[in-house]
Design a protein around this motif. Sequence first.
Motif, PDB file in Angstrom:
ATOM      1  N   PHE A 419       0.828  -1.209   0.000  1.00 58.61           N
ATOM      2  CA  PHE A 419       0.000   0.000   0.000  1.00 58.61           C
ATOM      3  C   PHE A 419       0.860   1.256   0.000  1.00 58.61           C
ATOM      4  CE2 PHE A 419      -1.431   3.153   3.226  1.00 58.61           C
ATOM      5  CZ  PHE A 419      -2.299   3.869   2.418  1.00 58.61           C
ATOM      6  N   ILE A 420       1.850   1.323   0.872  1.00 57.29           N
ATOM      7  CA  ILE A 420       2.675   2.527   0.994  1.00 57.29           C
ATOM      8  C   ILE A 420       3.442   2.790  -0.298  1.00 57.29           C
ATOM      9  CG2 ILE A 420       4.668   3.530   2.182  1.00 57.29           C
ATOM     10  CD1 ILE A 420       3.733   2.077   4.710  1.00 57.29           C
ATOM     11  N   ALA A 421       4.091   1.760  -0.818  1.00 56.21           N
ATOM     12  CA  ALA A 421       4.935   1.947  -2.003  1.00 56.21           C
ATOM     13  C   ALA A 421       4.105   2.295  -3.241  1.00 56.21           C
ATOM     14  CB  ALA A 421       5.764   0.688  -2.251  1.00 56.21           C
ATOM     15  N   SER A 422       3.000   1.565  -3.471  1.00 56.09           N
ATOM     16  CA  SER A 422       2.196   1.826  -4.669  1.00 56.09           C
ATOM     17  C   SER A 422       1.474   3.168  -4.579  1.00 56.09           C
ATOM     18  CB  SER A 422       1.186   0.691  -4.872  1.00 56.09           C
ATOM     19  OG  SER A 422       0.348   0.547  -3.738  1.00 56.09           O
ATOM     20  N   ALA A 423       0.991   3.527  -3.381  1.00 56.18           N
ATOM     21  CA  ALA A 423       0.331   4.821  -3.218  1.00 56.18           C
ATOM     22  C   ALA A 423       1.309   5.967  -3.437  1.00 56.18           C
ATOM     23  CB  ALA A 423      -0.293   4.913  -1.827  1.00 56.18           C
ATOM     24  N   ALA A 424       2.551   5.782  -2.981  1.00 55.65           N
ATOM     25  CA  ALA A 424       3.563   6.820  -3.188  1.00 55.65           C
ATOM     26  C   ALA A 424       3.832   7.027  -4.671  1.00 55.65           C
ATOM     27  CB  ALA A 424       4.842   6.447  -2.449  1.00 55.65           C
ATOM     28  N   TRP A 425       3.911   5.948  -5.437  1.00 58.98           N
ATOM     29  CA  TRP A 425       4.172   6.086  -6.875  1.00 58.98           C
ATOM     30  C   TRP A 425       2.998   6.713  -7.608  1.00 58.98           C
ATOM     31  CZ3 TRP A 425       8.336   2.223  -6.557  1.00 58.98           C
ATOM     32  CH2 TRP A 425       9.443   2.602  -7.314  1.00 58.98           C
ATOM     33  N   LEU A 426       1.804   6.457  -7.149  1.00 55.58           N
ATOM     34  CA  LEU A 426       0.617   7.042  -7.779  1.00 55.58           C
ATOM     35  C   LEU A 426       0.293   8.434  -7.238  1.00 55.58           C
ATOM     36  CD1 LEU A 426      -1.648   3.869  -7.886  1.00 55.58           C
ATOM     37  CD2 LEU A 426      -0.747   5.099  -9.860  1.00 55.58           C
ATOM     38  N   ARG A 427       1.092   8.893  -6.267  1.00 52.67           N
ATOM     39  CA  ARG A 427       0.950  10.221  -5.670  1.00 52.67           C
ATOM     40  C   ARG A 427      -0.385  10.396  -4.938  1.00 52.67           C
ATOM     41  NH1 ARG A 427       3.550  14.086 -10.466  1.00 52.67           N
ATOM     42  NH2 ARG A 427       5.596  13.047 -10.521  1.00 52.67           N
ATOM     43  N   VAL A 428      -0.821   9.330  -4.295  1.00 53.88           N
ATOM     44  CA  VAL A 428      -2.021   9.422  -3.472  1.00 53.88           C
ATOM     45  C   VAL A 428      -1.731   8.966  -2.039  1.00 53.88           C
ATOM     46  CG1 VAL A 428      -3.676   9.171  -5.358  1.00 53.88           C
ATOM     47  CG2 VAL A 428      -2.761   7.125  -4.247  1.00 53.88           C
ATOM     48  N   LEU A 429      -0.445   8.835  -1.681  1.00 50.95           N
ATOM     49  CA  LEU A 429      -0.112   8.393  -0.329  1.00 50.95           C
ATOM     50  C   LEU A 429      -0.540   9.431   0.702  1.00 50.95           C
ATOM     51  CD1 LEU A 429       1.159   6.362   1.573  1.00 50.95           C
ATOM     52  CD2 LEU A 429       3.387   7.439   1.164  1.00 50.95           C
ATOM     53  N   GLY A 430      -0.261  10.708   0.437  1.00 49.29           N
ATOM     54  CA  GLY A 430      -0.668  11.757   1.372  1.00 49.29           C
ATOM     55  C   GLY A 430      -2.168  11.802   1.539  1.00 49.29           C
ATOM     56  N   PHE A 431      -2.903  11.735   0.441  1.00 48.30           N
ATOM     57  CA  PHE A 431      -4.361  11.737   0.501  1.00 48.30           C
ATOM     58  C   PHE A 431      -4.868  10.550   1.308  1.00 48.30           C
ATOM     59  CE2 PHE A 431      -8.352  10.139  -1.257  1.00 48.30           C
ATOM     60  CZ  PHE A 431      -9.169  11.253  -1.140  1.00 48.30           C
ATOM     61  N   SER A 432      -4.309   9.369   1.059  1.00 50.02           N
ATOM     62  CA  SER A 432      -4.768   8.157   1.734  1.00 50.02           C
ATOM     63  C   SER A 432      -4.447   8.192   3.218  1.00 50.02           C
ATOM     64  CB  SER A 432      -4.120   6.920   1.094  1.00 50.02           C
ATOM     65  OG  SER A 432      -4.432   6.815  -0.273  1.00 50.02           O
ATOM     66  N   THR A 433      -3.238   8.606   3.573  1.00 52.71           N
ATOM     67  CA  THR A 433      -2.851   8.605   4.989  1.00 52.71           C
ATOM     68  C   THR A 433      -3.635   9.649   5.783  1.00 52.71           C
ATOM     69  OG1 THR A 433      -0.969  10.042   4.417  1.00 52.71           O
ATOM     70  CG2 THR A 433      -0.542   7.682   4.608  1.00 52.71           C
ATOM     71  N   ARG A 434      -3.917  10.787   5.167  1.00 53.31           N
ATOM     72  CA  ARG A 434      -4.731  11.785   5.878  1.00 53.31           C
ATOM     73  C   ARG A 434      -6.149  11.271   6.107  1.00 53.31           C
ATOM     74  NH1 ARG A 434      -1.178  15.293   3.172  1.00 53.31           N
ATOM     75  NH2 ARG A 434      -2.306  15.200   1.197  1.00 53.31           N
ATOM     76  N   LEU A 435      -6.678  10.580   5.134  1.00 53.72           N
ATOM     77  CA  LEU A 435      -8.004   9.997   5.293  1.00 53.72           C
ATOM     78  C   LEU A 435      -7.995   8.917   6.373  1.00 53.72           C
ATOM     79  CD1 LEU A 435     -10.759  10.452   3.974  1.00 53.72           C
ATOM     80  CD2 LEU A 435     -10.206   8.625   2.357  1.00 53.72           C
TER      81      LEU A 435
END
Length: 510
Positions: A419-435
């Motif tokens: 989750f962390i690695a793929s979200a970071a590459w798709l540039r949605v890690l910040g959005f996901s972690t804040r949610l």
Amino acid sequence: MARVFFRLVLGGIAGKILGLLREVLLAALFGAGRVVAANRIALTATLIPINFFTADALSAGFLPLYVQYRQERPAMAQALYRTVHLLLTAFSLALVVALLFGRDMWVGLLGPGLDPGTADIAATMLGIAALGVPFYVLYNLYTLVGLANDDVRLINLRPSCQSIGLIGATVIAYLTGHVSVLAWGFTVPYVVLWCWGAYWIRRQGYLREGDEHGFQQPDRAAAKVALGMFWRRLRPLLLIPVILQGSIAVERAVGSLLGVEVVAATEYARFVVDSCMALLAAPLGLAGLASFAKMKADEVGDGLRRMIPPVILVAIPLALILSVNSRGIVTLLYARGQFDDRAVDISSVMLLGFALGIWAQVLGYTFVKVLNARGANFQVAIVMAISFGVPIGINLLMYRHWGAFTLGAASSVGGLLMFIASAAWLRVLGFSTRLLAIALPGAAAAAAVGYLLSGPGLLRLAASCAAILLVWALYVAAVPQLRRTFLSFLLKKLGRGTNETPQDDLVAIK
């Protein structure tokens, strides 16, 4: 994407109901002893080499390219299909020979802790299951041809047919005493599925792709170009099956070192988690492969931000229910017949480990499939290497200390890393972690209430699950950001309307 996703979910429900009956029947008749352990080893020994060469080649290498060719150059889609079909046929036949002649050695590698009698049973079962390899491989290809045409019927048919075959084989094996019959529960259904799949895609005309001048038979030059493009997409993915199938092999080997009960119990626990994954993550991933492949680059981010909130809405309470009530769920599903208290203890501990990270596995799997759809296969290789490589180390280093819990915990750690690695590459890690950070207090409160109500008996299990869902729903409704993000679509369906739009809140979270 939504239409394909819901059709996959609805089709998967029937298969999972039959799958549950299969696992309950297997647990009642054979428990978690040597017969089930041998069957698990045999099926793993069959599927590892198949998936080593075909899993990512088909889903990530073939499907996006085939969809692209169908839209732009239909004759090339024909060339790609025929070339891949020929390669898979040759590969699968060679694999049958290799499995038949090397079955004793292969079982020894996957089950180093098995006693000689159990190892012999596993080798016999492997010889039977190996006969189904060509049919399994080619049916997978047919399902993707159907999916490229927004036809999910072949995908939906597979789990039901496979479960019916395994149920029949389980009953026959118990009544006759010939336990090797269990392996025919894999082979026979895929022979039937292959026959139906070959008939179906031709009946629907999926293989008669033409241009404005009508159908064109692909020539050798087109086949060579198609194969070259297929290889270019596949090449960055070659590390993935090494890590993925290596992780499965290590899990089986470590399980056998912990005892045959652990080998058998692994799949009882994993079935519960995999059923949830199959009903949520797999449809999202497969639908995403087709849908995100058609999106423009600037549309992907918005598409992901619309998809993530409802996934989190479902995945978090699901993880809480499975984790808090792991023993109650295992007892309800399996504790009858030959499935004794020790089997319950081992299976519930493993289910706890697997369930802790299911929310991350759902998101991570979906993100990986989006990366596949966008052709970012090099990034996928890195993500998968991390998310399956680390659990290999955890299993090998910690199984003496954590026991059976190690296998489930390692899987959850791998899901979190994915989750962390793929979200970071798709540039949605910040959005996901804040949610997720906003959702954390509600998840903690729901877990605490569910734990206090959990305990033996169906009534306490139902009370705990209901309390978790209720507390979670109240928290989501009480927090403005979550309410607007998660529930506005329900308000629209009810015709009530709202002045606070989900788009506004998505921008705020972003």
